[in-house]
Design a protein around this motif. Structure first.
Motif, mmCIF file in Angstrom:
data_model
loop_
_atom_site.group_PDB
_atom_site.id
_atom_site.type_symbol
_atom_site.label_atom_id
_atom_site.label_comp_id
_atom_site.label_asym_id
_atom_site.label_seq_id
_atom_site.Cartn_x
_atom_site.Cartn_y
_atom_site.Cartn_z
ATOM 1 N N MET A 181 0.846 -1.203 0.000
ATOM 2 C CA MET A 181 0.000 0.000 0.000
ATOM 3 C C MET A 181 0.883 1.255 0.000
ATOM 4 S SD MET A 181 -3.238 1.135 2.386
ATOM 5 C CE MET A 181 -2.538 0.897 3.993
ATOM 6 N N MET A 182 0.420 2.257 -0.700
ATOM 7 C CA MET A 182 1.161 3.519 -0.753
ATOM 8 C C MET A 182 0.222 4.673 -0.388
ATOM 9 S SD MET A 182 3.714 4.468 -3.832
ATOM 10 C CE MET A 182 5.216 3.625 -3.398
ATOM 11 N N ILE A 183 0.658 5.490 0.570
ATOM 12 C CA ILE A 183 -0.139 6.639 1.026
ATOM 13 C C ILE A 183 0.658 7.911 0.738
ATOM 14 C CG2 ILE A 183 -1.189 7.766 3.049
ATOM 15 C CD1 ILE A 183 -1.463 5.002 4.334
ATOM 16 N N ALA A 184 -0.030 8.934 0.232
ATOM 17 C CA ALA A 184 0.639 10.224 0.003
ATOM 18 C C ALA A 184 0.242 11.210 1.093
ATOM 19 C CB ALA A 184 0.242 10.779 -1.362
ATOM 20 N N VAL A 185 1.214 11.976 1.546
ATOM 21 C CA VAL A 185 0.944 13.096 2.457
ATOM 22 C C VAL A 185 1.267 14.371 1.691
ATOM 23 C CG1 VAL A 185 1.657 14.288 4.561
ATOM 24 C CG2 VAL A 185 1.417 11.797 4.568
ATOM 25 N N LEU A 186 0.261 15.182 1.442
ATOM 26 C CA LEU A 186 0.472 16.439 0.733
ATOM 27 C C LEU A 186 0.439 17.582 1.744
ATOM 28 C CD1 LEU A 186 0.886 17.967 -1.893
ATOM 29 C CD2 LEU A 186 -1.609 18.035 -2.165
ATOM 30 N N LEU A 187 1.581 18.252 1.867
ATOM 31 C CA LEU A 187 1.705 19.323 2.867
ATOM 32 C C LEU A 187 1.215 20.639 2.291
ATOM 33 C CD1 LEU A 187 5.242 18.390 4.141
ATOM 34 C CD2 LEU A 187 3.103 18.187 5.425
ATOM 35 N N ALA A 188 0.155 21.161 2.885
ATOM 36 C CA ALA A 188 -0.380 22.452 2.449
ATOM 37 C C ALA A 188 -0.842 23.232 3.679
ATOM 38 C CB ALA A 188 -1.523 22.242 1.468
ATOM 39 N N GLY A 189 -0.087 23.098 4.762
ATOM 40 C CA GLY A 189 -0.499 23.705 6.024
ATOM 41 C C GLY A 189 0.304 24.938 6.409
ATOM 42 N N GLY A 190 1.157 25.410 5.495
ATOM 43 C CA GLY A 190 2.025 26.540 5.824
ATOM 44 C C GLY A 190 1.337 27.887 5.684
ATOM 45 N N ASN A 191 2.067 28.934 6.058
ATOM 46 C CA ASN A 191 1.548 30.306 5.988
ATOM 47 C C ASN A 191 2.065 31.085 4.781
ATOM 48 O OD1 ASN A 191 -0.127 30.532 8.344
ATOM 49 N ND2 ASN A 191 1.761 30.323 9.543
ATOM 50 N N GLY A 192 3.127 30.602 4.162
ATOM 51 C CA GLY A 192 3.688 31.297 3.004
ATOM 52 C C GLY A 192 4.225 32.677 3.339
ATOM 53 N N THR A 193 4.944 32.780 4.438
ATOM 54 C CA THR A 193 5.451 34.081 4.890
ATOM 55 C C THR A 193 6.378 34.729 3.865
ATOM 56 O OG1 THR A 193 5.427 33.097 7.079
ATOM 57 C CG2 THR A 193 6.486 35.254 6.887
ATOM 58 N N ARG A 194 7.287 33.929 3.306
ATOM 59 C CA ARG A 194 8.244 34.499 2.342
ATOM 60 C C ARG A 194 7.570 34.869 1.033
ATOM 61 N NH1 ARG A 194 12.454 29.695 2.680
ATOM 62 N NH2 ARG A 194 10.504 28.654 3.250
ATOM 63 N N PHE A 195 6.500 34.208 0.712
ATOM 64 C CA PHE A 195 5.755 34.515 -0.516
ATOM 65 C C PHE A 195 5.065 35.878 -0.382
ATOM 66 C CE2 PHE A 195 2.196 34.138 -3.494
ATOM 67 C CZ PHE A 195 2.840 33.640 -4.612
ATOM 68 N N GLY A 196 4.571 36.135 0.825
ATOM 69 C CA GLY A 196 4.080 37.467 1.156
ATOM 70 C C GLY A 196 2.796 37.884 0.469
ATOM 71 N N SER A 197 1.837 36.969 0.380
ATOM 72 C CA SER A 197 0.530 37.367 -0.154
ATOM 73 C C SER A 197 -0.477 37.325 1.003
ATOM 74 C CB SER A 197 0.138 36.419 -1.296
ATOM 75 O OG SER A 197 -1.171 35.970 -1.184
ATOM 76 N N GLY A 198 -1.690 37.796 0.790
ATOM 77 C CA GLY A 198 -2.695 37.801 1.850
ATOM 78 C C GLY A 198 -3.064 36.407 2.313
ATOM 79 N N ARG A 199 -3.100 35.476 1.360
ATOM 80 C CA ARG A 199 -3.434 34.094 1.676
ATOM 81 C C ARG A 199 -2.208 33.218 1.451
ATOM 82 N NH1 ARG A 199 -7.425 32.629 -2.385
ATOM 83 N NH2 ARG A 199 -8.581 31.130 -1.158
ATOM 84 N N PRO A 200 -2.166 32.052 2.098
ATOM 85 C CA PRO A 200 -1.015 31.162 1.887
ATOM 86 C C PRO A 200 -0.834 30.805 0.410
ATOM 87 C CG PRO A 200 -2.340 30.394 3.730
ATOM 88 C CD PRO A 200 -3.115 31.508 3.090
ATOM 89 N N LYS A 201 0.409 30.625 0.020
ATOM 90 C CA LYS A 201 0.736 30.467 -1.405
ATOM 91 C C LYS A 201 0.065 29.254 -2.056
ATOM 92 C CE LYS A 201 5.012 28.142 -0.084
ATOM 93 N NZ LYS A 201 6.465 28.262 0.072
ATOM 94 N N GLN A 202 -0.306 28.233 -1.263
ATOM 95 C CA GLN A 202 -0.934 27.038 -1.859
ATOM 96 C C GLN A 202 -2.255 27.365 -2.562
ATOM 97 O OE1 GLN A 202 0.234 27.340 1.210
ATOM 98 N NE2 GLN A 202 -1.082 26.476 2.782
ATOM 99 N N PHE A 203 -2.821 28.535 -2.252
ATOM 100 C CA PHE A 203 -4.066 28.950 -2.906
ATOM 101 C C PHE A 203 -3.827 29.909 -4.076
ATOM 102 C CE2 PHE A 203 -5.300 28.160 1.588
ATOM 103 C CZ PHE A 203 -6.013 27.003 1.355
ATOM 104 N N SER A 204 -2.583 30.301 -4.292
ATOM 105 C CA SER A 204 -2.291 31.221 -5.388
ATOM 106 C C SER A 204 -2.665 30.589 -6.721
ATOM 107 C CB SER A 204 -0.802 31.570 -5.416
ATOM 108 O OG SER A 204 -0.508 32.359 -4.310
ATOM 109 N N SER A 205 -3.153 31.419 -7.623
ATOM 110 C CA SER A 205 -3.617 30.910 -8.903
ATOM 111 C C SER A 205 -2.477 30.854 -9.916
ATOM 112 C CB SER A 205 -4.733 31.822 -9.417
ATOM 113 O OG SER A 205 -5.064 31.456 -10.731
ATOM 114 N N LEU A 206 -2.341 29.700 -10.538
ATOM 115 C CA LEU A 206 -1.382 29.505 -11.615
ATOM 116 C C LEU A 206 -2.205 29.043 -12.816
ATOM 117 C CD1 LEU A 206 1.558 29.253 -12.611
ATOM 118 C CD2 LEU A 206 1.663 27.015 -11.527
#
Ligand code: CTP
Ligand code: MG
Length: 231
Positions: free
Chosen positions: A1-26
């Protein structure tokens, strides 16, 4: 069995946007969706843990609606290390992993990860711990107070990426040992594993396109890669 852990719990301080970078639109898609699309396209991965930042829970829920796969949300911790710890503890308690279950830990801040997932999954057939890496382009100096103290040979060093693959119980054991020791905070799981296990770490081929979005300008680079490459 293989399980993935996707880390998206950060604040994105260095990215410096209002919301954490994981929500930034690409290109109209949240950064986090790139990794979810890759993970859910891989047959070998049965289940996924999404580590979230509790303050933005509804934003994750909106994105998760798109997927029919088994994706469990787990609340992140104050550091990346604690976020991984929370995910591993959840897996141990709720998912009843088998003795030989593999876990793949990935940063959602790396949107172009398909090739590297494949390399790491192939590596896990023969190894207990696999870390992808690429060679350095720049020369590395060791400095103390802006005085150069050593110039090691560049050939000895690599740049490390995610996903990183481990036998689940081996990584869990290392994280339990590291938990509560406040002196060192590990920025990736390979380094924590090297410290707390007796195993070696196997390097497999990383990919230059699998870079980590850290600062705002990195999103422009990602946009460029998206337009000019097949990722
Ligand atoms: N991460 C996490 N929990 C934390 C810290 C980080 O899940 N407490 C995740 C981030 O969401 C990111 C990955 O770990 O996908 C790598 O971390 P990093 O690039 O440092 O992201 P942030 O911590 O969000 O950014 P910064 O350090 O600039 O605040
Ligand atoms: Mg961080």
């Amino acid at each position: 069995m293989m399980i993935a852990v996707l880390l998206a719990g950060g604040n994105g301080t260095r990215f410096g946007s209002g919301r954490p970078k994981q929500f930034s639109s690409l290109d109209g898609k949240a950064l986090l969706e790139y990794s979810l699309d890759v993970i859910t396209s891989i047959k070998a991965i049965e289940k996924t843990i999404l580590v979230i930042n509790k303050r933005f829970e509804s934003d994750y829920d909106r994105i998760l609606k798109k997927y029919t796969h088994e994706i469990h949300k787990v609340e992140g911790g104050d550091t990346r290390q604690l976020s991984v710890y929370n995910a591993l503890m959840f897996i141990e308690k709720e998912m009843k992993p088998l003795k030989d279950t593999d876990v793949l830990i990935h940063d959602s801040a790396r949107p172009f990860s398909k090739t590297v997932f494949e390399n790491v999954i192939n590596g896990m057939v023969f190894e207990n711990a696999v870390v992808p890496a690429i060679p350095l382009a720049d020369t590395i100096y060791k400095c103390e107070n802006n005085i150069v103290s050593d110039i090691p040979s560049r050939d000895q060093f690599v740049k490390v990426q995610t996903p990183q693959g481990f036998k689940f119980y081996k990584l869990l054991d290392c994280h339990k040992k590291a938990y509560g020791k406040k002196d060192v905070i590990y920025s990736d799981d390979g380094s924590l594993y090297l410290k707390y296990s007796n195993d070696s770490l196997k390097i497999v081929e990383g990919d230059q396109n699998n870079f980590k979005i850290t600062k705002a300008v990195d999103l422009d680079i990602a946009q460029y890669i998206l337009r000019n490459n097949q990722v």
